[in-house]
Design an enzyme around this catalytic site. Structure first.
Site, PDB file in Angstrom:
ATOM      1  NE  ARG A  86      38.247  50.018  29.643  1.00  0.00           N
ATOM      2  CZ  ARG A  86      37.002  50.293  30.066  1.00  0.00           C
ATOM      3  NH1 ARG A  86      36.738  50.471  31.344  1.00  0.00           N
ATOM      4  NH2 ARG A  86      36.015  50.369  29.203  1.00  0.00           N
ATOM      5  CG  HIS A 136      33.470  55.348  29.628  1.00  0.00           C
ATOM      6  ND1 HIS A 136      34.275  54.345  30.125  1.00  0.00           N
ATOM      7  CD2 HIS A 136      32.383  55.365  30.448  1.00  0.00           C
ATOM      8  CE1 HIS A 136      33.717  53.798  31.196  1.00  0.00           C
ATOM      9  NE2 HIS A 136      32.574  54.406  31.414  1.00  0.00           N
ATOM     10  CD  GLU A 181      29.551  49.181  31.159  1.00  0.00           C
ATOM     11  OE1 GLU A 181      28.554  49.875  31.407  1.00  0.00           O
ATOM     12  OE2 GLU A 181      30.184  48.574  32.030  1.00  0.00           O
ATOM     13  CG  ASN A 308      33.264  46.791  31.638  1.00  0.00           C
ATOM     14  OD1 ASN A 308      34.434  46.461  31.461  1.00  0.00           O
ATOM     15  ND2 ASN A 308      32.808  48.002  31.388  1.00  0.00           N
ATOM     16  CE1 TYR A 310      31.858  47.672  38.580  1.00  0.00           C
ATOM     17  CE2 TYR A 310      31.033  47.388  36.345  1.00  0.00           C
ATOM     18  CZ  TYR A 310      31.891  48.011  37.250  1.00  0.00           C
ATOM     19  OH  TYR A 310      32.770  48.959  36.798  1.00  0.00           O
ATOM     20  CD  GLU A 387      34.013  49.816  33.641  1.00  0.00           C
ATOM     21  OE1 GLU A 387      32.985  49.717  34.351  1.00  0.00           O
ATOM     22  OE2 GLU A 387      34.116  50.608  32.693  1.00  0.00           O
TER      23      GLU A 387
HETATM   24  C1  GCO Z   1      30.435  51.404  33.325  1.00  0.00           C
HETATM   25  C2  GCO Z   1      31.037  52.186  33.696  1.00  0.00           C
HETATM   26  C3  GCO Z   1      31.555  52.958  34.799  1.00  0.00           C
HETATM   27  C4  GCO Z   1      30.704  52.937  36.016  1.00  0.00           C
HETATM   28  C5  GCO Z   1      30.814  51.623  36.735  1.00  0.00           C
HETATM   29  C6  GCO Z   1      30.012  51.575  37.987  1.00  0.00           C
HETATM   30  O1  GCO Z   1      31.223  51.259  32.267  1.00  0.00           O
HETATM   31  O2  GCO Z   1      29.351  51.054  33.741  1.00  0.00           O
HETATM   32  O3  GCO Z   1      32.117  52.102  32.854  1.00  0.00           O
HETATM   33  O4  GCO Z   1      31.612  54.209  34.216  1.00  0.00           O
HETATM   34  O5  GCO Z   1      31.117  53.950  36.848  1.00  0.00           O
HETATM   35  O6  GCO Z   1      30.365  50.608  35.908  1.00  0.00           O
HETATM   36  O7  GCO Z   1      28.671  51.768  37.712  1.00  0.00           O
END
Ligand code: GCO
Length: 482
Positions: A86, A136, A181, A308, A310, A387
């Site tokens: 990707r 992006h 995002e 995505n 985290y 992600e």
């Molecule tokens: C995001 C991002 C990445 C960042 C990652 C870590 O889409 O937020 O795609 O570019 O680097 O999330 O913060």
């Protein structure tokens, strides 16, 4: 495996045949070659060169030098056994100058097209599926100079750019992703100001939300009209998985869910803005930038929704007296807000650890919960984790290897969480680890390392970390390694 049921550290789990194991990067974070082959500045060039905006004054001028190391990076991906890659396309490489308005081809830079064409061909030669993101975050600076995403004209320009890319690569790209995002683009770029272009204008942030949504819909139409292959169409959203505290927890969660999640899934997947979002933001804007027909344009069917994830966020209603906590995970700059209409109502409280080097809490159960919640909301929508990954302060061992047990553990736990969601019926098609390479981590510059491959930012040498070796085994076998 009984010990693993609560801590998400299972191994031996088998992923289904055809499940895609990939890794992700983004143009400004890896390419470098910022002034080469006709590329002009994006908002991230301008922002990173503005003193005080990025840690250590770092910029993407060189980044990982991926632009010049394309062939060896492609070989690296093959060695890792990636099923898909990707990447994102730098809009200012493709259309470096403002369009004169006389059709899509008016300002196309062939050298830019050629780079991505070589990338796509190089992937296909190695049996790796190209998953291409149009945006992006590197908006051409000339479009920001004309007002940026708060202006409808930027969505018009994006449609023309999508036509160009569909015509150029739509015979070979496996999956098109319109935006990465849009939450960050709109709210961090125009509301909070910690991302380019660094504006702190709450009403502009909400106009940006709408024009990004519109750009998505227009781009899906344009890509469909121009792609001659049979690509999948998608968009990637960064969902906020929320926990609530105190009296009014449900209200705090509803408000943030509206701004963060439903402001995008509403128009894109249901063809409407949530009424409560419009009410919560009524003091900021009247949303008159939403024109007749826009919602139908935005709600294009997509083949797969990119997710995505985290960490989680914990919110509560602010009492208006104690210092307002702002632990939403985003490096603040200036006094703008990422939460227009709710910035005086809701606060983000510190969450229990453990944490990554970003200070983000590690919560794999949040991924399982998110995937299940998306299935409940949009039962027929296939999903893809586009992600997931973690920054840690890696140390190079004496023998040159990079042992990164914390990242490996993070990935194992999140893959376990995804697998559990699949066992409960979630149609998850694949998983992209963020990131292939250590790279330019936006406002944090090169201080935060997310790669499963280490990049020495002096020599630009690549070293596969232990997590990368572990991931290669997973990609090769489809089984979570011991
Ligand atoms: C995001 C991002 C990445 C960042 C990652 C870590 O889409 O937020 O795609 O570019 O680097 O999330 O913060």
């Amino acid at each position: 495996m009984n010990a693993g049921t609560s801590d998400y550290r299972d191994s031996g789990l088998v992923f289904p045949e055809g499940f895609t194991f990939g890794s992700a990067t983004a143009s400004y974070q890896v390419e470098g070659a910022a002034q080469e082959d006709g590329r002009t500045p994006s908002i991230w060039d301008t922002f990173s060169k503005t003193p005080g905006k990025v840690w250590n004054g770092d910029t993407g001028d060189v980044a990982t030098d991926h632009y010049h190391r394309l062939e060896s990076d492609l070989d690296l991906m093959k060695d890792l056994g990636l099923g898909a890659y990707r990447f994102s396309i730098a809009w200012p490489r493709i259309q470096p100058q403002p369009s004169t308005g006389s059709g899509a081809g008016s300002a196309v830079n062939q050298a830019g097209i050629d780079f991505y064409s070589r990338l796509v061909d190089g992937l296909l030669e190695r049996g790796i599926r190209p998953v291409a993101t149009l945006y992006h975050w590197d908006l051409p600076q000339y479009l920001e100079d004309a007002g940026g995403w708060p202006m409808r004209a930027t969505a018009d320009a994006f449609e023309r750019y999508a036509e160009v890319m569909g015509s150029a690569l739509g015979d070979r790209v496996h999956t098109w992703t319109t935006l990465n995002e849009p939450w960050c683009s709109a709210y961090l770029g125009y509301g909070q100001g910690g991302h380019a272009p660094g504006r702190g204008e709450p009403a502009a942030a909400l106009a940006a939300v709408h024009h990004l949504n519109l750009a998505h819909g227009r781009a899906v139409q344009a890509l469909r009209a121009t792609s001659t292959g049979d690509p999948d169409y998608s968009v990637t959203l960064n969902f906020h998985v929320l926990r609530g505290r105190g009296d009014g927890a449900a209200e705090a969660m509803r408000r943030i869910d509206g701004l963060a999640n439903r402001a995008f899934t509403g128009p894109m997947l249901r063809g409407e803005y949530p009424v409560d979002l419009l009410e919560d933001t009524a003091s900021v804007t009247d949303w008159s930038f939403v024109e007749d027909g826009d919602l139908a344009t935005i709600a294009q069917p997509i083949d797969v929704l990119g997710v995505n994830y985290y960490s989680t966020a914990t919110v509560r209603m602010w009492d208006g007296v104690s210092p307002r906590q702002q632990n939403d995970g985003h490096k603040a700059s200036g006094d703008g807000t990422a939460w227009p209409g709710s910035d005086k109502a809701v606060e983000f409280v510190q969450q229990p650890g453990p944490y990554t080097a970003m200070g983000w809490n590690i919560a794999p159960e949040g991924l399982e919960e998110l995937l299940l919640s998306l299935k409940a909301q949009f039962p027929d929508q296939p999903l893809m984790v586009t992600e997931n990954g973690a920054a840690f302060d890696d140390v190079v061992a004496d023998n040159g290897s990079v042992p990164d047990p914390e990242r490996l553990d993070y990935l194992r736990r999140h893959f376990t969480a995804a697998h559990r969601a699949m066992e409960q019926g979630v149609d998850l098609r694949g998983y992209f680890v963020w990131s292939l390479l250590d790279n330019f981590e936006w406002g944090y510059g090169y201080a935060k390392r997310f790669g499963i491959v280490r990049v020495d930012f002096d020599s630009l040498e690549r070293t596969v970390k232990d997590s990368g070796k572990w991931y290669a085994l997973l990609a090769k076998t489809g089984v979570l390694p011991e």
